[in-house]
Design an enzyme around this catalytic site. Structure first.
Site, mmCIF file in Angstrom:
data_model
loop_
_atom_site.group_PDB
_atom_site.id
_atom_site.type_symbol
_atom_site.label_atom_id
_atom_site.label_comp_id
_atom_site.label_asym_id
_atom_site.label_seq_id
_atom_site.Cartn_x
_atom_site.Cartn_y
_atom_site.Cartn_z
ATOM 1 N N ASP A 92 11.668 10.188 7.643
ATOM 2 C CA ASP A 92 11.526 9.503 6.358
ATOM 3 C C ASP A 92 10.785 8.175 6.447
ATOM 4 O OD1 ASP A 92 12.954 11.567 5.227
ATOM 5 O OD2 ASP A 92 14.844 10.465 5.131
ATOM 6 N N ASN A 94 22.758 6.361 4.674
ATOM 7 C CA ASN A 94 22.128 7.683 4.759
ATOM 8 C C ASN A 94 21.042 7.836 3.702
ATOM 9 O OD1 ASN A 94 23.708 8.705 6.914
ATOM 10 N ND2 ASN A 94 25.406 9.003 5.508
ATOM 11 N N CYS A 95 20.181 8.806 3.945
ATOM 12 C CA CYS A 95 19.067 9.143 3.071
ATOM 13 C C CYS A 95 19.542 9.260 1.621
ATOM 14 C CB CYS A 95 18.474 10.463 3.549
ATOM 15 S SG CYS A 95 17.016 10.982 2.654
ATOM 16 N N PRO A 96 18.846 8.639 0.705
ATOM 17 C CA PRO A 96 17.553 7.957 0.791
ATOM 18 C C PRO A 96 17.653 6.441 0.913
ATOM 19 C CG PRO A 96 18.043 8.289 -1.505
ATOM 20 C CD PRO A 96 19.228 8.843 -0.711
ATOM 21 N N ASP A 114 20.616 6.757 10.408
ATOM 22 C CA ASP A 114 20.358 7.996 9.682
ATOM 23 C C ASP A 114 19.436 8.876 10.520
ATOM 24 O OD1 ASP A 114 19.784 10.023 7.891
ATOM 25 O OD2 ASP A 114 18.757 8.739 6.443
#
Length: 77
Positions: A47, A14-16, A41
């Site tokens: 992103d 998941n982010c980042p 994600d």
């Protein structure tokens, strides 16, 4: 997908983390090299293109895959 283009499996991150890991992997490639990124994600659709735009890389292709997305990135400057 071309046989000579590597696939970087970022599924489950998941982010980042997808962007951070993609940045590191792309930094080790020569300009013009291509890399498939695969991620689950949901924020990656925002992103990854934003990161590429900022870093000078080119998003060649995007596609939905089962449970996520795939991005073909060409290393820029």
């Amino acid at each position: 997908m071309a046989d000579s283009t590597d696939v970087y499996d970022l599924k489950g991150l998941n982010c980042p983390l997808p962007v951070l890991k993609a940045r590191k992997r792309l930094a080790g490639l020569p300009t013009g090299a291509r890399l498939w990124l695969e991620t689950t994600d949901p924020l990656a659709v925002l992103d990854i293109p934003a990161f590429c735009n900022e870093a000078g890389h080119i998003v060649i292709e995007t596609a939905a895959i089962d449970g996520g997305h795939r991005f073909l990135i060409e290393r820029g400057r």
